[in-house]
Motif scaffolding. Structure first.
Motif, PDB file in Angstrom:
ATOM      1  N   MET A   1     -37.569 -22.139   0.777  1.00  8.29           N
ATOM      2  CA  MET A   1     -38.404 -22.746   1.791  1.00  8.29           C
ATOM      3  C   MET A   1     -39.850 -22.291   1.574  1.00  8.29           C
ATOM      4  SD  MET A   1     -38.014 -22.593   5.955  1.00  8.29           S
ATOM      5  CE  MET A   1     -36.400 -23.311   5.884  1.00  8.29           C
ATOM      6  N   SER A   2     -40.786 -23.221   1.665  1.00  9.72           N
ATOM      7  CA  SER A   2     -42.201 -22.907   1.450  1.00  9.72           C
ATOM      8  C   SER A   2     -42.773 -22.171   2.666  1.00  9.72           C
ATOM      9  CB  SER A   2     -42.993 -24.187   1.211  1.00  9.72           C
ATOM     10  OG  SER A   2     -43.076 -24.937   2.409  1.00  9.72           O
ATOM     11  N   LEU A   3     -43.917 -21.520   2.476  1.00 13.12           N
ATOM     12  CA  LEU A   3     -44.573 -20.810   3.573  1.00 13.12           C
ATOM     13  C   LEU A   3     -44.946 -21.759   4.715  1.00 13.12           C
ATOM     14  CD1 LEU A   3     -45.587 -18.155   4.729  1.00 13.12           C
ATOM     15  CD2 LEU A   3     -47.740 -18.536   3.508  1.00 13.12           C
ATOM     16  N   PRO A   4     -45.539 -22.947   4.431  1.00  8.23           N
ATOM     17  CA  PRO A   4     -45.832 -23.863   5.544  1.00  8.23           C
ATOM     18  C   PRO A   4     -44.572 -24.264   6.322  1.00  8.23           C
ATOM     19  CG  PRO A   4     -47.077 -24.518   3.618  1.00  8.23           C
ATOM     20  CD  PRO A   4     -46.115 -23.435   3.164  1.00  8.23           C
ATOM     21  N   GLU A   5     -43.450 -24.434   5.631  1.00  7.60           N
ATOM     22  CA  GLU A   5     -42.203 -24.770   6.320  1.00  7.60           C
ATOM     23  C   GLU A   5     -41.708 -23.600   7.162  1.00  7.60           C
ATOM     24  OE1 GLU A   5     -40.072 -27.952   3.305  1.00  7.60           O
ATOM     25  OE2 GLU A   5     -39.969 -25.820   2.818  1.00  7.60           O
ATOM     26  N   SER A   6     -41.788 -22.395   6.609  1.00  8.74           N
ATOM     27  CA  SER A   6     -41.341 -21.210   7.346  1.00  8.74           C
ATOM     28  C   SER A   6     -42.196 -20.978   8.595  1.00  8.74           C
ATOM     29  CB  SER A   6     -41.394 -19.977   6.440  1.00  8.74           C
ATOM     30  OG  SER A   6     -40.480 -20.092   5.385  1.00  8.74           O
ATOM     31  N   VAL A   7     -43.513 -21.089   8.442  1.00  6.84           N
ATOM     32  CA  VAL A   7     -44.410 -20.918   9.590  1.00  6.84           C
ATOM     33  C   VAL A   7     -44.176 -22.039  10.602  1.00  6.84           C
ATOM     34  CG1 VAL A   7     -46.827 -20.895  10.337  1.00  6.84           C
ATOM     35  CG2 VAL A   7     -46.128 -19.599   8.312  1.00  6.84           C
ATOM     36  N   GLY A   8     -44.002 -23.249  10.119  1.00  2.00           N
ATOM     37  CA  GLY A   8     -43.727 -24.373  11.019  1.00  2.00           C
ATOM     38  C   GLY A   8     -42.444 -24.173  11.800  1.00  2.00           C
ATOM     39  N   ASN A   9     -41.404 -23.696  11.126  1.00  2.00           N
ATOM     40  CA  ASN A   9     -40.142 -23.407  11.822  1.00  2.00           C
ATOM     41  C   ASN A   9     -40.332 -22.325  12.874  1.00  2.00           C
ATOM     42  OD1 ASN A   9     -38.526 -25.254  10.453  1.00  2.00           O
ATOM     43  ND2 ASN A   9     -37.934 -23.790   8.882  1.00  2.00           N
ATOM     44  N   ARG A  10     -41.129 -21.325  12.523  1.00  2.00           N
ATOM     45  CA  ARG A  10     -41.382 -20.226  13.460  1.00  2.00           C
ATOM     46  C   ARG A  10     -42.159 -20.709  14.676  1.00  2.00           C
ATOM     47  NH1 ARG A  10     -39.553 -16.368  15.935  1.00  2.00           N
ATOM     48  NH2 ARG A  10     -40.787 -14.484  16.094  1.00  2.00           N
ATOM     49  N   ILE A  11     -43.133 -21.588  14.463  1.00  2.00           N
ATOM     50  CA  ILE A  11     -43.878 -22.168  15.587  1.00  2.00           C
ATOM     51  C   ILE A  11     -42.919 -22.947  16.484  1.00  2.00           C
ATOM     52  CG2 ILE A  11     -45.608 -23.922  16.201  1.00  2.00           C
ATOM     53  CD1 ILE A  11     -47.210 -22.925  13.716  1.00  2.00           C
ATOM     54  N   ARG A  12     -42.027 -23.730  15.874  1.00  2.00           N
ATOM     55  CA  ARG A  12     -41.033 -24.490  16.645  1.00  2.00           C
ATOM     56  C   ARG A  12     -40.165 -23.543  17.482  1.00  2.00           C
ATOM     57  NH1 ARG A  12     -38.501 -26.772  12.754  1.00  2.00           N
ATOM     58  NH2 ARG A  12     -39.714 -28.678  12.748  1.00  2.00           N
ATOM     59  N   GLU A  13     -39.704 -22.455  16.866  1.00  2.00           N
ATOM     60  CA  GLU A  13     -38.861 -21.492  17.588  1.00  2.00           C
ATOM     61  C   GLU A  13     -39.601 -20.888  18.780  1.00  2.00           C
ATOM     62  OE1 GLU A  13     -37.945 -18.673  14.549  1.00  2.00           O
ATOM     63  OE2 GLU A  13     -36.517 -19.999  13.553  1.00  2.00           O
ATOM     64  N   LEU A  14     -40.840 -20.493  18.572  1.00  2.00           N
ATOM     65  CA  LEU A  14     -41.626 -19.896  19.650  1.00  2.00           C
ATOM     66  C   LEU A  14     -41.927 -20.914  20.745  1.00  2.00           C
ATOM     67  CD1 LEU A  14     -44.024 -17.758  17.444  1.00  2.00           C
ATOM     68  CD2 LEU A  14     -42.226 -16.894  18.958  1.00  2.00           C
ATOM     69  N   ARG A  15     -42.198 -22.147  20.329  1.00  2.00           N
ATOM     70  CA  ARG A  15     -42.451 -23.215  21.317  1.00  2.00           C
ATOM     71  C   ARG A  15     -41.201 -23.443  22.162  1.00  2.00           C
ATOM     72  NH1 ARG A  15     -40.814 -28.246  21.230  1.00  2.00           N
ATOM     73  NH2 ARG A  15     -40.480 -28.390  18.979  1.00  2.00           N
ATOM     74  N   LYS A  16     -40.053 -23.544  21.516  1.00  2.00           N
ATOM     75  CA  LYS A  16     -38.804 -23.782  22.240  1.00  2.00           C
ATOM     76  C   LYS A  16     -38.425 -22.600  23.128  1.00  2.00           C
ATOM     77  CE  LYS A  16     -36.689 -27.263  19.316  1.00  2.00           C
ATOM     78  NZ  LYS A  16     -35.487 -27.623  18.541  1.00  2.00           N
ATOM     79  N   ALA A  17     -38.720 -21.387  22.663  1.00  2.00           N
ATOM     80  CA  ALA A  17     -38.443 -20.201  23.480  1.00  2.00           C
ATOM     81  C   ALA A  17     -39.248 -20.232  24.770  1.00  2.00           C
ATOM     82  CB  ALA A  17     -38.748 -18.931  22.691  1.00  2.00           C
ATOM     83  N   LYS A  18     -40.422 -20.847  24.712  1.00  2.00           N
ATOM     84  CA  LYS A  18     -41.258 -21.016  25.903  1.00  2.00           C
ATOM     85  C   LYS A  18     -40.784 -22.176  26.768  1.00  2.00           C
ATOM     86  CE  LYS A  18     -46.091 -20.231  26.245  1.00  2.00           C
ATOM     87  NZ  LYS A  18     -46.164 -18.887  26.738  1.00  2.00           N
ATOM     88  N   GLY A  19     -39.893 -22.982  26.220  1.00  2.00           N
ATOM     89  CA  GLY A  19     -39.412 -24.153  26.952  1.00  2.00           C
ATOM     90  C   GLY A  19     -40.388 -25.313  26.918  1.00  2.00           C
ATOM     91  N   TRP A  20     -41.262 -25.323  25.915  1.00  2.00           N
ATOM     92  CA  TRP A  20     -42.296 -26.352  25.807  1.00  2.00           C
ATOM     93  C   TRP A  20     -41.875 -27.468  24.874  1.00  2.00           C
ATOM     94  CZ3 TRP A  20     -47.686 -23.646  24.974  1.00  2.00           C
ATOM     95  CH2 TRP A  20     -48.081 -23.030  26.169  1.00  2.00           C
ATOM     96  N   THR A  21     -42.413 -28.652  25.151  1.00  2.00           N
ATOM     97  CA  THR A  21     -42.307 -29.773  24.228  1.00  2.00           C
ATOM     98  C   THR A  21     -43.464 -29.679  23.243  1.00  2.00           C
ATOM     99  OG1 THR A  21     -43.719 -31.187  25.577  1.00  2.00           O
ATOM    100  CG2 THR A  21     -41.336 -31.253  26.049  1.00  2.00           C
TER     101      THR A  21
END
Length: 114
Positions: A1-21
């Protein structure tokens, strides 16, 4: 997995943990929701300025975006804990740390007994 994909996945995880769309994150960061989608998929090569907007919107320390852990259940729980305590004052963090340490000590004691 590329760095942009890994960071993007991490942003998604943090966003979802906040309960945000994606829309809510985009609004908080001053970005378009379709841009957030591209970032989360790793399709966008974002600037440090844009990354900073996302970090500020998520209210997480910058290093959190680079905490890649394969155990997603564990990571999701840690994300929720981080988001709960991130906005607390230092004195509150000290209290939470003491309480958490006491709980961990009790768990370890219980494990030794069993």
């Amino acid at each position: 997995m590329s760095l942009p994909e890994s960071v993007g996945n991490r942003i998604r995880e943090l966003r979802k943990a906040k309960g945000w769309t994606q829309e809510q994150l985009a609004e908080a960061a001053g970005l378009h929701y379709s841009y957030i989608g591209g970032v989360e998929r790793g399709d966008r090569n974002i600037s440090l300025e844009t990354l900073e907007k996302i970090i500020l919107a998520l209210q997480v320390p910058p290093f959190e975006l680079f905490q890649f852990d394969e155990n997603t259940d564990r990571k999701e729980i840690i994300n929720k804990l981080m988001l709960l305590i991130n906005s607390r004052e230092t004195t509150e963090l000290e209290i939470l740390t003491t309480i958490t340490k006491n709980i961990v000590d009790l768990i370890e004691l219980q494990q030794k007994i069993n």
